[in-house]
Write an enzyme that holds these catalytic residues in place. Sequence first.
Site, PDB file in Angstrom:
ATOM      1  N   GLY A  56       0.824  -1.207   0.000  1.00 29.45           N
ATOM      2  CA  GLY A  56       0.000   0.000   0.000  1.00 29.45           C
ATOM      3  C   GLY A  56       0.854   1.250   0.000  1.00 29.45           C
ATOM      4  N   CYS A  83       5.393  -6.061   1.390  1.00 27.04           N
ATOM      5  CA  CYS A  83       5.782  -4.655   1.270  1.00 27.04           C
ATOM      6  C   CYS A  83       5.259  -3.853   2.466  1.00 27.04           C
ATOM      7  CB  CYS A  83       5.317  -4.088  -0.069  1.00 27.04           C
ATOM      8  SG  CYS A  83       6.131  -2.532  -0.517  1.00 27.04           S
ATOM      9  N   TYR A  84       4.215  -3.040   2.293  1.00 24.15           N
ATOM     10  CA  TYR A  84       3.628  -2.331   3.436  1.00 24.15           C
ATOM     11  C   TYR A  84       3.202  -3.321   4.515  1.00 24.15           C
ATOM     12  CZ  TYR A  84       0.322   0.394   6.229  1.00 24.15           C
ATOM     13  OH  TYR A  84      -0.340   1.000   7.273  1.00 24.15           O
ATOM     14  N   HIS A 170       7.614  -7.725  -4.003  1.00 27.66           N
ATOM     15  CA  HIS A 170       6.327  -8.193  -4.511  1.00 27.66           C
ATOM     16  C   HIS A 170       6.522  -9.517  -5.242  1.00 27.66           C
ATOM     17  CE1 HIS A 170       3.807  -4.702  -3.553  1.00 27.66           C
ATOM     18  NE2 HIS A 170       4.898  -3.988  -3.766  1.00 27.66           N
ATOM     19  N   GLU A 172       4.263 -11.427  -6.208  1.00 28.33           N
ATOM     20  CA  GLU A 172       3.157 -11.661  -7.126  1.00 28.33           C
ATOM     21  C   GLU A 172       3.416 -11.165  -8.541  1.00 28.33           C
ATOM     22  OE1 GLU A 172       2.046  -7.890  -4.777  1.00 28.33           O
ATOM     23  OE2 GLU A 172       3.240  -9.708  -4.526  1.00 28.33           O
ATOM     24  N   ASP A 228     -17.863 -11.325 -21.195  1.00 36.21           N
ATOM     25  CA  ASP A 228     -18.390 -11.269 -19.828  1.00 36.21           C
ATOM     26  C   ASP A 228     -19.907 -11.447 -19.800  1.00 36.21           C
ATOM     27  OD1 ASP A 228     -15.778 -10.744 -19.125  1.00 36.21           O
ATOM     28  OD2 ASP A 228     -16.073  -8.580 -19.051  1.00 36.21           O
ATOM     29  N   LYS A 370     -10.632 -11.939 -15.749  1.00 33.86           N
ATOM     30  CA  LYS A 370     -11.003 -12.150 -17.145  1.00 33.86           C
ATOM     31  C   LYS A 370     -10.663 -13.557 -17.631  1.00 33.86           C
ATOM     32  CE  LYS A 370     -12.293  -9.464 -19.787  1.00 33.86           C
ATOM     33  NZ  LYS A 370     -13.643  -9.120 -20.286  1.00 33.86           N
TER      34      LYS A 370
END
Length: 514
Positions: A56, A83-84, A170, A172, A228, A370
């Site tokens: 964040g 991180c944060y 990070h 990810e 979608d 998606k």
Amino acid sequence: MEKTQIIILDFGSQYTQLLARRIRELNVLAKVVNKTISANKLKKYENLKGIILSGGPDSVYNNQQENFDKEILNLNIPILGVCYGLQLIAHSFGGIVTSADKQEFGKASLNIVDNNNLLFLNIPDNKKVWMSHSDHIEKMPNDFTVLANSENSIAAIKHKTKSIYGIQFHAETTQTEYGSQIISNFIFDIAKCEKDWFVDQFITQKISEIKSVVKKEKIILGLSGGVDSSVAAVLLSKAVGKQLTCIFVDNGLLRDNEQELIMSTYKKDFDINVRVINAQELFYKNLKGITEPEAKRKIIGKLFIDVFEQAAKDLKGDHKFLAQGTIYSDVIESSKDNTASKTIKSHHNVGGMPDDISFEIIEPLNQLFKDEVRAVGRELGLPDKIINRHPFPGPGLGIRVIGEVTKEKCDILRQVDKIFIDILTEENLYGEIDQALAVLLPIKTVGVMGDNRTYEYVAGLRCINTVDFMTATASHLPWSVIDKMVSKIINEVKRVNRVVYDVTSKPPGTIEWE
């Protein structure tokens, strides 16, 4: 409560949803919740195996952590701070976090100092990780030990007796080498999760859920023809059959021959009630003079609801529910209450939705990314021509005509878009990129055509590659293909005398221009 194994507390990182996406790739259900959730509420989640504190933009020494319930750290559930999240853990246990003299943004080398820990199981030393922080741990909390360092900061920590970990980088992002393995180590070796997130199970569960909510009531679905809304339509149809009526609104903001394509597809491949409503004049009238993107989105959102409500009155029987093909990235960017993220733009079916509607809303796909929606569509038997279509925004050309929207500008852009997409298809590039779009700019430039001076519009072309549509990079099209597109657009589309190609990534840009 849902049987979610991993809960991610969102502190506003641009990568929070990517983190959830990475965990789902491991067939483990992860859900993002607001950072203010209480420890007592977390206890109510069935089968909760692990908690992740996201990154964040805030600093823990500015008292931004006051809304965080520190009792979460005492739940005896494995925790990973990212991180944060790492800084919050360190601060909460008495460590000192300060602004770093040498801030780290981008790739850094990870030096693992403790190889005997589960988080870095099978992770080689000196691999590159992705940093994005201006604060760092200046003094370690007493109950923690250092697992890894970067050149300028403490990169990973662990509580000496509890399963509480923190990483400054990070894991990810694709830029972190062995990032997926680090996440997998936390998910399976530390949190002891089981694989429980599969497409077929989602479909079965969602159909049952829809039936229990809708019962004998009738549903209207706003059908755009994109992946979608199409997946939502088939899923709802399997759940409630003829209780569903799809409304296709021709609002003048569609691509070339869109109505003909969609109607022929649904008549041929699906046994679903579809009604077409021509509302071009209504949309053009209400968008006249409007240039601000958020205003356009909200107007378009309200007009869709007006059309649906009128359609419900015209149809036989009451229609209690309005279904939409909202997906997770729509919810995130429109900043619904379940996240701490900032509003980037209002999607017409989320942030653009008026408050005083007469329907109850059903969004069966609003927890899917998606690629997960496409996987569900394939499982449901939708044809590739629908599944593989690039995303097209609900507001349509209303946000691709930059500035004021008029029928003339939409007609021009439709021609540009058709040439653009046709050439991508001819060159076998359409399937190599994840979204292609054309925009018409609200400026004119001087040109020379046939020895005559011209003063006409500028068209912009954009292709992007992405995994989850939360981050994206511009596609590197061959110059010969771009040259072919430009030549054909200039020669065949009246009122356009200049074409530009957008090479901006996301972030800092968004995929759409508005």
